[in-house]
Design an enzyme around this catalytic site. Structure first.
Site, PDB file in Angstrom:
ATOM      1  N   SER A 146       0.805  -1.227   0.000  1.00  0.00           N
ATOM      2  CA  SER A 146       0.000   0.000   0.000  1.00  0.00           C
ATOM      3  C   SER A 146       0.836   1.273   0.000  1.00  0.00           C
ATOM      4  O   SER A 146       0.272   2.372  -0.008  1.00  0.00           O
ATOM      5  CB  SER A 146      -0.927   0.005   1.225  1.00  0.00           C
ATOM      6  OG  SER A 146      -0.166  -0.003   2.421  1.00  0.00           O
ATOM      7  N   TYR A 486      -2.141  17.531   5.848  1.00  0.00           N
ATOM      8  CA  TYR A 486      -2.320  16.475   4.851  1.00  0.00           C
ATOM      9  C   TYR A 486      -3.070  17.071   3.668  1.00  0.00           C
ATOM     10  O   TYR A 486      -4.267  17.351   3.750  1.00  0.00           O
ATOM     11  CB  TYR A 486      -3.116  15.340   5.488  1.00  0.00           C
ATOM     12  CG  TYR A 486      -3.139  14.037   4.737  1.00  0.00           C
ATOM     13  CD1 TYR A 486      -2.348  12.970   5.150  1.00  0.00           C
ATOM     14  CD2 TYR A 486      -3.980  13.837   3.646  1.00  0.00           C
ATOM     15  CE1 TYR A 486      -2.384  11.751   4.490  1.00  0.00           C
ATOM     16  CE2 TYR A 486      -4.023  12.628   2.985  1.00  0.00           C
ATOM     17  CZ  TYR A 486      -3.231  11.586   3.414  1.00  0.00           C
ATOM     18  OH  TYR A 486      -3.270  10.373   2.755  1.00  0.00           O
TER      19      TYR A 486
END
Length: 568
Positions: A146, A486
């Protein structure tokens, strides 16, 4: 120890994207999403035909693993636990970075791994590593695949045979020390399986990265992962108390202890090493008793600045210990609202009317409910009395910083959907739209400057490229001195030939803004190859020399995932 899965039973991504083949993002029940896609990135979802790739359309180059070496490896793991068919080699040759996904979907198979081995024990890991060193092969450890930094992608120029080692068969909780609150766990354990095994016994690790459903404990340690609930449970370096790593000279072991003072930390050297020092086989983690009450409450602020002041006040409070705190800026709040499903039940229709009434009231108070309003989520865990007390304190903090309390309903929806976002990136790629993320750690002193500067850098590049684009951001992972920012951005690329150049122009502008302002190159997405261009600016020339010396001394033949973290 439970029965070992076979290699074919180990969970894996579909070859061209995230997760399972039969799970996808849907927009037909989200009436605001197509409008946002059209207005922000210029894509009419209803008039454009999405394209999903088919592996049979591409020619997969043959593997380079000699038969004699293959036989040696089969002698260690068994024929059924060595995979060298086309699909398994393709899956294990790419992580889930956007460049990886673009290349794999385009059939850009310039360098694939030559075989995948699935050991069932630390002894088998060590035996495979001996073959790798004796035969001068390259070995790339693989967790869930991932990673979005290129950490599992082979070097396109590598001429030696390349093996990927998938640890997915090593997935047991080996021991729990109830008194110390420690659990010994094999490194191939996926997040959901770890929590399931621990929850049955009343424990939790509390580590929930966005990649939770498709990432492993060993991968978390090897890339210095952070989870959504790090405010309470810490990042992986706080959670991992002991490690076992198979090294070219044997097995490196760090004691599972609450603190250590043994000179430069071997434990810290292993964390974040991305397979450059060896293969992590076991992690001893802190575990906590599951709280009797867990609740996520949503709040709304008139804008980002008010929200950041509220988040800072919560982080500095001596009486509030939330499990996580999160603040979305205006654009991310707009995006989140576009993901709301069309109300069909009586309950959902009532909720929609209540929301519109609230927004109408806020507009009458001067709030910009379209572009500035910022939603926040705070998670509380503990006894009923403790949770109620902390909720009351946070409500006062939010109000004191201009915000309002929305309640548990929106918070519960967020909590249920928190792992779904990666599927959206695959959906956008089907429409020739890039969607990606960049994250950094910044101090409370310069969070707002980083936030605004990154926006300016991204949109300046998009203007230069003549492309529309959309960016949004949230704050999470609060610490005493700062927090994580983020950023998510999306834009359509103009052609396959120009696509990656346009992508890197945008990403590089964002990453450069991070280091120019003294923030870190990445908060929790590792270095790999994608963040290498800024590693010197991040840790300094002397720091890079120290890291290179460590890697060269422990892996002089460059057999262990070469090219990651730093160049030779």
């Amino acid at each position: 120890m439970s029965d070992r899965l076979s290699a074919r039973e180990v969970k894996r991504h579909k070859w061209w994207g995230w997760g399972l083949d039969d799970v996808t993002f849907r927009y037909d029940n989200k009436p605001a999403f197509p409008v946002l896609a059209r207005d922000k990135v210029g894509v009419d979802l209803d008039s454009k035909q999405p394209v999903e790739p088919d592996l049979s359309d591409f020619e997969v180059p043959a593997g380079r693993l000699p038969d004699a070496i293959r036989s040696q490896l089969v002698g260690v793991v068994g024929e059924e636990n060595l995979a060298d068919d086309d699909e398994y080699r393709v899956v294990h040759s790419f992580g889930r970075s956007l460049p990886d996904l673009f290349r794999v979907r385009a059939g850009d198979f310039a360098r694939l791994v030559d075989a995948v081995v699935y050991p069932s024990s630390e002894d088998e890991v060590a035996a495979v590593l001996r073959i790798v060193l004796e035969q001068d092969l390259v070995l790339i450890p693989y967790g869930g695949g991932s990673c979005i930094s290129g950490s599992v992608t082979p070097d396109v120029h590598e001429q030696r045979p390349v093996l990927t080692m998938n640890l997915g068969r090593m997935r047991d909780v080996l021991e729990i020390d109830d008194t110390a609150g420690l659990a010994r766990v094999e490194a191939g354990m996926y997040g959901p399986d770890l929590e399931e095994q621990l929850n049955e016994l009343g424990w939790t690790v509390g580590h929930f990265p966005d990649s939770f459903t498709y990432s492993t404990l060993g991968g978390w340690a090897a890339t210095r992962s952070s989870g959504m609930q790090s405010d309470k449970y810490g990042d992986i370096e706080d959670i991992a108390r002991g490690l076992r790593m198979v090294h070219p000279d044997g097995t490196a072991v760090t004691k599972a202890i609450p603190g250590r003072d043994s000179g430069p930390s071997v434990h810290e050297m292993i964390l974040g090493s991305e397979g450059r020092l060896g293969v992590i086989t076991e992690v001893t983690v802190q575990v906590h008793r599951i709280s009797p009450v867990r609740q996520v409450i949503a709040y709304m602020y008139p804008d980002w600045e008010h929200g950041i002041r509220g988040m800072h006040a919560i982080a500095r409070s001596t009486d509030v210990t939330p499990t996580f705190t999160r603040l979305s800026d205006g654009p991310e709040t707009e995006f989140s609202l576009s993901m709301v499903k069309e109300p069909t039940s009586t309950k959902s229709k009532v909720a929609a009317k209540v929301q519109e009434g609230l927004f109408s009231y806020l507009r009458s108070k001067g709030w910009d409910t379209t572009n500035e309003m910022s939603i926040s989520y705070v998670c509380f865990e503990g006894s009923k009395e403790s949770v109620e007390q902390q909720k009351s304190l946070v409500k006062k903090i939010v109000k004191g910083n201009g915000g309002i309390t929305l309640g548990a309903g929106p918070g519960a929806i967020y909590d249920q959907k928190k792992f779904d976002t990666p599927y959206l990136r695959d959906f956008l790629l089907n429409y020739q739209v890039f969607g990606d993320v960049c994250d950094t750690g910044a101090t409370w002193s310069n969070l707002n400057e980083v936030h605004s500067t990154v926006y300016d850098a991204f949109y300046a590049v998009q203007r230069e490229q003549g492309l529309p684009g959309f960016m949004f951001c949230h704050m999470s992972h609060s610490y005493h001195s700062g927090a994580c920012l983020y950023f998510t951005f999306a834009f359509p690329y103009s052609s396959d030939e120009q696509a990656l150049g346009q992508y890197y122009a945008a990403k590089n502008a964002v990453q450069q803004a991070f280091v120019d302002l003294g923030s870190t190159v990445s908060h929790h997405h590792a270095v790999g190859i994608e963040h290498q261009p800024w590693i010197t600016e991040d840790v300094g020339e002397v720091g890079v020399r120290m890291v290179k010396g460590l890697l060269a001394d422990n892996d002089p033949g460059r057999n262990l995932n070469p090219g990651k973290v730093t160049t030779p």
